[in-house]
Design an enzyme around this catalytic site. Sequence first.
Site, short mmCIF file in Angstrom:
data_model
loop_
_atom_site.label_atom_id
_atom_site.label_comp_id
_atom_site.label_asym_id
_atom_site.label_seq_id
_atom_site.Cartn_x
_atom_site.Cartn_y
_atom_site.Cartn_z
N CYS A 97 -3.66 4.11 -37.83
CA CYS A 97 -4.70 3.07 -37.86
C CYS A 97 -4.35 1.88 -36.98
CB CYS A 97 -4.94 2.61 -39.29
SG CYS A 97 -3.55 1.70 -40.03
N CYS B 297 -2.07 -1.27 -40.49
CA CYS B 297 -1.23 -1.43 -41.68
C CYS B 297 0.16 -1.92 -41.27
CB CYS B 297 -1.15 -0.12 -42.45
SG CYS B 297 -0.27 1.20 -41.60
N CYS C 31 2.26 0.69 -39.34
CA CYS C 31 1.84 0.86 -37.95
C CYS C 31 2.30 -0.31 -37.09
CB CYS C 31 0.32 1.03 -37.86
SG CYS C 31 -0.28 2.67 -38.32
N CYS D 272 2.05 6.00 -41.04
CA CYS D 272 0.88 5.17 -41.34
C CYS D 272 0.42 5.44 -42.77
CB CYS D 272 -0.24 5.50 -40.35
SG CYS D 272 -1.83 4.73 -40.73
N CYS E 250 1.03 12.12 -46.22
CA CYS E 250 0.77 13.50 -46.64
C CYS E 250 1.15 13.65 -48.12
CB CYS E 250 1.57 14.47 -45.78
SG CYS E 250 1.41 16.20 -46.26
N GLU F 296 -7.68 49.30 -31.43
CA GLU F 296 -8.89 49.20 -32.24
C GLU F 296 -8.69 50.01 -33.51
OE1 GLU F 296 -11.88 48.45 -34.19
OE2 GLU F 296 -11.74 47.40 -32.27
N CYS G 110 -3.10 46.34 -35.81
CA CYS G 110 -2.43 45.60 -34.73
C CYS G 110 -1.14 44.96 -35.21
CB CYS G 110 -3.38 44.55 -34.15
SG CYS G 110 -3.85 43.26 -35.31
N CYS H 69 -14.61 37.62 -35.94
CA CYS H 69 -15.24 36.30 -36.04
C CYS H 69 -15.88 36.04 -37.39
CB CYS H 69 -16.29 36.14 -34.94
SG CYS H 69 -17.67 37.31 -35.10
#
Length: 814
Positions: A161, A164, A167, A183, A188, A673, A696, A731
Amino acid sequence: MDTVEEKIYISKAVIELLTSNSEATYEDLLNKLDTTVPPLGLAKFAEESLLRHAEFVVNQVQNFDNSSTDENDPILIVSPCIRSLIGLAGVTVGGKQSLRKAVKYRPVKEKKKAGHSLATTTPLVRMIFENFFTEQLEASLNNTPRRKRCGVCEACQLPDCGKCSFCRDMIKFGGTGRGKQACKQRRCPNMAVQEADDNDILDDELDDAMDKKVQSFKSNSSARHAKKTKEKIVISWIGEPVKKEEESSKTFYEKASINGDLVIQCFDYVLVSPADPSTPMYIAQIMSMFETSNGKKMYHALWFSRGSETVLGETSDPNEVFGTFECDEEEIISISSLCEVKYQAIPENWSQLGGTEESLSMYEIYDETDEKSFYCKKWYESETCRFVDAPPPEKRHSCLGCLRAKEEEKEKCVELDILETDEVKKRTYFKSAVYLGHVVCPGDCVFINPNAIDFPFPSKKEQENCKNDTSQQELDPDMYPEAYRKSGYIKGSNLDVPEPFKIGYVKSIYQNKGKSSMPHVLVNLFYRPENTNKKASLSIQSDLNLLYWSDEEFSVEFSNIEGKCYVVYSENLLESPEEYSKKGPHRFYFTESYNRLSGSFEEPPALAQRIGRVGKGKGKKQKTSSEKPKISKDETYSDVHAKLNVLDVFAGCGGLSQGFHEAGIAETLWAIEKDETAAQAFRLNFPNCAVFSEDCNLLLRMVMEGKEATYKGQKLPQKGDVHMLCGGPPCQGFSGMNRFNSRQYSLFKNSLIVSYLSYCDYYRPRFFILENVRNFVSFKRNMILKLTLRCLIHMGYSCTFGVLQAGNYGVPQT
């Protein structure tokens, strides 16, 4: 309903205990529940109820921490009682789903067998993706400790940020760097719990001392910033001038001193203070230093981008920077301090390091807490999000930004060959012009910026056709109640795609006298099928290379010319239009002329019919007409003498391989495949290819273990055999149409991207192509894309990405 109330009241009791005593133990928590009187209708709270609702309780505590606005509030999730609860109940902090372990307080559930194979990964790919696909990767062969910061949760992906206290203490924001704390927005939750587990015995005196330091830092931070801005900075040159430019009145020097203690010289790397204090310090290389005529001491800076400033975002290494082609002139007073940037070249045995533990140490590792030491492997082009190889060392002593600007200016400079001057029209006509590296002459065809020419308004006949078109009429909602579903924006349609270049036939090149404007070209405009009065359904079915001649003339500046193209009259072709288009780039043809006023398609005039005509032998020489078009030699694709050996993974029936075969640049020798039906179709399409109808992950594991053939006797490709790797991992998990992309099946499909990257890391081919759906770019807040690019960059590849509209290439799509 009783269960919901029970969870809520238990969470309320836990938070009340922690707010009054953040150091409460697990026994204190049990005593609190034992003495809490439950609401009417609920049973007495016990340890079994606490463990049953452990995930909900931990999430509520974490949300309570996140809602705090005071920086001095204690973090409740790291309290001893919550850490004990997490360990007993097996809760994964920060995840959407908890991983419950079998404990003696709860009945043991049998673990279901995995229905899908785990991804086989190389050490490099595993290091980058291990925190994203925690349950889909095979167990590591060596017990290397995992990093504490997960790197994939929402907190880890937020930028610093810059406001703070932590930081402001960072060097990149102008601080001292002594605190070495992350920060506050990027804390985490998994890392906080692990750090607390490693430090069960908390030193209260040390915490009080740190709190006092933070308070003093907060109270004096604004004054210290004000002092820096008000302090007089003395800059003095060291040594005699090395050069003086009379035109710009600049005097150049090699060295300078800032306040007598910081000595800088040309080609040093420096940290530059930004105008916004919440922005990290810029990184630049000093290319030259000079003093202007008014006494300002300046330097010419070549900028470097931090990884967080690129498309990689916060997934990048904090110590990795990327060179740019951007430069600027700044005052020397903006320099904060010196820094170090080292270039890391690709090792000579690069191709042999794939899939080995040595690939992790292929580059020098830097300490993340060292905010003044950086390394650079690639250059970054922000306009295209492209990572390219670093320029050779001999070019790094010149400003790459200035060199590129000169090259672009030289390409856009128009070199003219005078033909004649028309005094009546006050124009000068030219035989030819050199622009963007192409020689343009009358009789050539060019691409024109779509905004340079607006197609005229439709004629009355075209307007009547539009009125008669039922698709444009307002439908009766009672008769067509479902019509609204087919109106408006359609996801994936071609409606928002930018217009293609317009194409013009050059009749003359001229420049008006007495004006300093850029030269002009007079062109006859070609119409594409969608620009005519044909219905939309018919124009979509037309060939993308088909054009229509028109007698409409437009004058266009050279700055609006985007390149050269080649157009021929179809009757002058000695082959079919399809075969002609495949022989070279930017080829078009026309068979008719379009009259906009009448809305009719007519036979082209004689001038147009001579475009692309090839002379037949010798004949009587005639006087050259000024209107006779000049025959331009079409550009052709270069011949490929040695084709690339391709390994096609997730090959299907061979769509990607077919494209390479038609281009004539590659030959598919191996394909993987798993689906036997699709594998059999691939064998029929490519008889000379070895097709493996196996998993694979199993095949990659066999190759990494040193096996040369499968149990069926098929020879496996080895290192150095594969020149190009292509494929499109499944996908289903990335698709925007999949509402269940968090289920086990979708997670398994998504993890195959890791298997595919592991193939690339092991074989280290010269070229690499990955194809997937559009949502691959935005899936999980771009995390998959960012981690994929970071993985390829660490391997040493130059890479980029793009979202292509298949309809622009003549491919039907939904």
